[in-house]
Design a protein around this motif. Sequence first.
Motif, PDB file in Angstrom:
ATOM      1  N   VAL A  34       0.678  -1.212   0.052  1.00  0.00           N
ATOM      2  CA  VAL A  34      -0.023  -0.044   0.064  1.00  0.00           C
ATOM      3  C   VAL A  34       0.909   1.263   0.052  1.00  0.00           C
ATOM      4  O   VAL A  34       2.132   1.348   0.480  1.00  0.00           O
ATOM      5  CB  VAL A  34      -1.056   0.049   1.169  1.00  0.00           C
ATOM      6  CG1 VAL A  34      -2.020  -0.881   1.031  1.00  0.00           C
ATOM      7  CG2 VAL A  34      -0.290   0.000   2.500  1.00  0.00           C
ATOM      8  N   ASN A  35       0.339   2.296  -0.659  1.00  0.00           N
ATOM      9  CA  ASN A  35       1.065   3.676  -0.510  1.00  0.00           C
ATOM     10  C   ASN A  35      -0.001   4.403   0.348  1.00  0.00           C
ATOM     11  O   ASN A  35      -1.141   4.753  -0.009  1.00  0.00           O
ATOM     12  CB  ASN A  35       0.959   4.226  -1.871  1.00  0.00           C
ATOM     13  CG  ASN A  35       1.628   5.605  -1.922  1.00  0.00           C
ATOM     14  OD1 ASN A  35       2.158   6.077  -0.956  1.00  0.00           O
ATOM     15  ND2 ASN A  35       1.527   6.347  -3.148  1.00  0.00           N
ATOM     16  N   ASN A 139     -12.643  -0.262  -5.728  1.00  0.00           N
ATOM     17  CA  ASN A 139     -11.233   0.064  -6.003  1.00  0.00           C
ATOM     18  C   ASN A 139     -11.000   0.012  -7.412  1.00  0.00           C
ATOM     19  O   ASN A 139     -11.458  -1.277  -7.866  1.00  0.00           O
ATOM     20  CB  ASN A 139     -10.194  -0.912  -5.217  1.00  0.00           C
ATOM     21  CG  ASN A 139      -8.770  -0.460  -5.333  1.00  0.00           C
ATOM     22  OD1 ASN A 139      -8.606   0.630  -5.935  1.00  0.00           O
ATOM     23  ND2 ASN A 139      -7.956  -1.129  -4.908  1.00  0.00           N
ATOM     24  N   SER A 141      -8.413  -0.227 -10.783  1.00  0.00           N
ATOM     25  CA  SER A 141      -6.609  -0.074 -10.905  1.00  0.00           C
ATOM     26  C   SER A 141      -6.694  -0.253 -12.563  1.00  0.00           C
ATOM     27  O   SER A 141      -7.460  -0.874 -13.228  1.00  0.00           O
ATOM     28  CB  SER A 141      -6.148  -1.413 -10.158  1.00  0.00           C
ATOM     29  OG  SER A 141      -6.507  -1.481  -8.870  1.00  0.00           O
ATOM     30  N   GLY A 162      -3.287   0.594  -7.890  1.00  0.00           N
ATOM     31  CA  GLY A 162      -4.528   1.194  -7.544  1.00  0.00           C
ATOM     32  C   GLY A 162      -4.829   2.605  -7.808  1.00  0.00           C
ATOM     33  O   GLY A 162      -3.802   3.646  -7.575  1.00  0.00           O
ATOM     34  N   LEU A 163      -5.920   3.147  -8.577  1.00  0.00           N
ATOM     35  CA  LEU A 163      -6.251   4.490  -8.826  1.00  0.00           C
ATOM     36  C   LEU A 163      -6.999   5.151  -7.771  1.00  0.00           C
ATOM     37  O   LEU A 163      -7.041   6.327  -7.443  1.00  0.00           O
ATOM     38  CB  LEU A 163      -6.934   4.675 -10.225  1.00  0.00           C
ATOM     39  CG  LEU A 163      -6.132   4.101 -11.394  1.00  0.00           C
ATOM     40  CD1 LEU A 163      -7.093   4.069 -12.613  1.00  0.00           C
ATOM     41  CD2 LEU A 163      -4.792   4.661 -11.880  1.00  0.00           C
ATOM     42  N   SER A 164      -7.898   4.197  -6.981  1.00  0.00           N
ATOM     43  CA  SER A 164      -8.893   4.873  -6.009  1.00  0.00           C
ATOM     44  C   SER A 164      -8.086   5.119  -4.486  1.00  0.00           C
ATOM     45  O   SER A 164      -7.455   3.994  -4.090  1.00  0.00           O
ATOM     46  CB  SER A 164      -9.896   3.957  -5.914  1.00  0.00           C
ATOM     47  OG  SER A 164     -10.515   3.513  -7.035  1.00  0.00           O
ATOM     48  N   ASP A 165      -8.372   5.819  -4.160  1.00  0.00           N
ATOM     49  CA  ASP A 165      -8.198   6.013  -2.424  1.00  0.00           C
ATOM     50  C   ASP A 165      -8.906   5.434  -1.771  1.00  0.00           C
ATOM     51  O   ASP A 165     -10.184   5.753  -1.744  1.00  0.00           O
ATOM     52  CB  ASP A 165      -8.150   7.669  -2.086  1.00  0.00           C
ATOM     53  CG  ASP A 165      -7.858   7.788  -0.503  1.00  0.00           C
ATOM     54  OD1 ASP A 165      -7.445   6.635  -0.127  1.00  0.00           O
ATOM     55  OD2 ASP A 165      -8.085   8.940  -0.127  1.00  0.00           O
ATOM     56  N   ILE A 166      -8.870   4.165  -1.117  1.00  0.00           N
ATOM     57  CA  ILE A 166      -9.980   3.356  -0.578  1.00  0.00           C
ATOM     58  C   ILE A 166      -9.928   3.789   1.237  1.00  0.00           C
ATOM     59  O   ILE A 166     -10.861   3.221   1.595  1.00  0.00           O
ATOM     60  CB  ILE A 166      -9.343   1.935  -0.518  1.00  0.00           C
ATOM     61  CG1 ILE A 166      -7.989   1.489   0.078  1.00  0.00           C
ATOM     62  CG2 ILE A 166      -9.281   1.447  -2.052  1.00  0.00           C
ATOM     63  CD1 ILE A 166      -7.839   0.099   0.292  1.00  0.00           C
ATOM     64  N   GLU A 172      -4.766   8.888   2.930  1.00  0.00           N
ATOM     65  CA  GLU A 172      -4.786   8.130   1.702  1.00  0.00           C
ATOM     66  C   GLU A 172      -4.039   6.808   1.849  1.00  0.00           C
ATOM     67  O   GLU A 172      -3.145   6.639   2.267  1.00  0.00           O
ATOM     68  CB  GLU A 172      -4.131   9.202   0.540  1.00  0.00           C
ATOM     69  CG  GLU A 172      -4.205   8.379  -0.719  1.00  0.00           C
ATOM     70  CD  GLU A 172      -3.426   9.259  -1.787  1.00  0.00           C
ATOM     71  OE1 GLU A 172      -2.399   9.042  -2.091  1.00  0.00           O
ATOM     72  OE2 GLU A 172      -3.935  10.653  -1.833  1.00  0.00           O
ATOM     73  N   LYS A 174      -3.519   3.692  -1.082  1.00  0.00           N
ATOM     74  CA  LYS A 174      -3.906   3.176  -2.628  1.00  0.00           C
ATOM     75  C   LYS A 174      -3.356   1.616  -2.482  1.00  0.00           C
ATOM     76  O   LYS A 174      -1.929   1.720  -1.974  1.00  0.00           O
ATOM     77  CB  LYS A 174      -3.239   3.993  -3.623  1.00  0.00           C
ATOM     78  CG  LYS A 174      -4.054   5.403  -3.642  1.00  0.00           C
ATOM     79  CD  LYS A 174      -3.467   5.964  -4.847  1.00  0.00           C
ATOM     80  CE  LYS A 174      -4.628   7.425  -4.987  1.00  0.00           C
ATOM     81  NZ  LYS A 174      -4.054   8.172  -6.074  1.00  0.00           N
ATOM     82  N   THR A 175      -3.580   0.891  -3.270  1.00  0.00           N
ATOM     83  CA  THR A 175      -3.024  -0.337  -3.199  1.00  0.00           C
ATOM     84  C   THR A 175      -2.281  -0.708  -4.461  1.00  0.00           C
ATOM     85  O   THR A 175      -2.377  -0.036  -5.369  1.00  0.00           O
ATOM     86  CB  THR A 175      -4.283  -1.699  -3.269  1.00  0.00           C
ATOM     87  OG1 THR A 175      -5.112  -1.444  -4.273  1.00  0.00           O
ATOM     88  CG2 THR A 175      -5.032  -1.510  -1.941  1.00  0.00           C
TER      89      THR A 175
END
Length: 187
Positions: A34-35, A139, A141, A162-166, A172, A174-175
Motif C-alpha cells: 500500500v501507498n 477500488n 486499478s 490502484g487508482l482509487s483512494d480506499i 490516503e 492506495k493499493t
Amino acid sequence: MRKFFLAVFLCICANGFAQLIQIGPQFSTNITSVNAKSFSSDHTNTGIGAGAFARLNLALFYAQGEFGYGQTNFSVYQDGIGETKFKLAGTDASLIAGFKIIPLGKAGNVRLFVGYNWKNYSDISSSNNLNSIALERNNHSILGGVGVDVWRLTFDLRYLAGLSDIDASNSEIKTGVTNLSLGFKFL
C-alpha cells in the motif's frame, strides 16, 4: 454419407471456434503493498483468488475478460495509535488487451498485456482495538503484465496499480498488487 460430411464439418467448425474463443477457471495468489501517505509505515501480505476467464484470440492480438472472487491483506501503522491489519475480500473483474510477442504454434505463446481491474469489497475486516479506519468498497486499478501459455495452461504475472483512494477519511491508502495466476483452458 451426408451425416458423415455434416459430422466432419461440425468438428472443423468446433475446432476453429475453440481456437477463437477460450474459457476456463483461474486461480491466483497476490502480494498487496500500500501507498499510505498519512501513516508512518505499511506492511505487505498475501491473498488468494479464484474465478474464470474468457479469451478472444485474433491472430497476434487477444482480448480477455475475467470475473472472480479475491482476497487481499495488508496493514498500516500510525504513530501513537497502533497497527491496523486489513483483510478485504470480494468481487474482482478485469478487462485485458494483449499482444502475443512470441507465438509458439500449438505449444503456446508468450504474451504482454494491459488492462483495467475493478474490485468490490463485500467483506472488510480490520484488527485493531485502538481506532477504526473506514474503507471504500470499490477500488479501480490499471494493470500490466506478462503471460505464458503452454498447452492448455496459462501463467500470468501482473501488477495492479490502484487508482482509487480506499481510505474514506482524510488519509490516503492506495493499493499495489503483484498477482501470479494459473488458468486452464477448457476450449
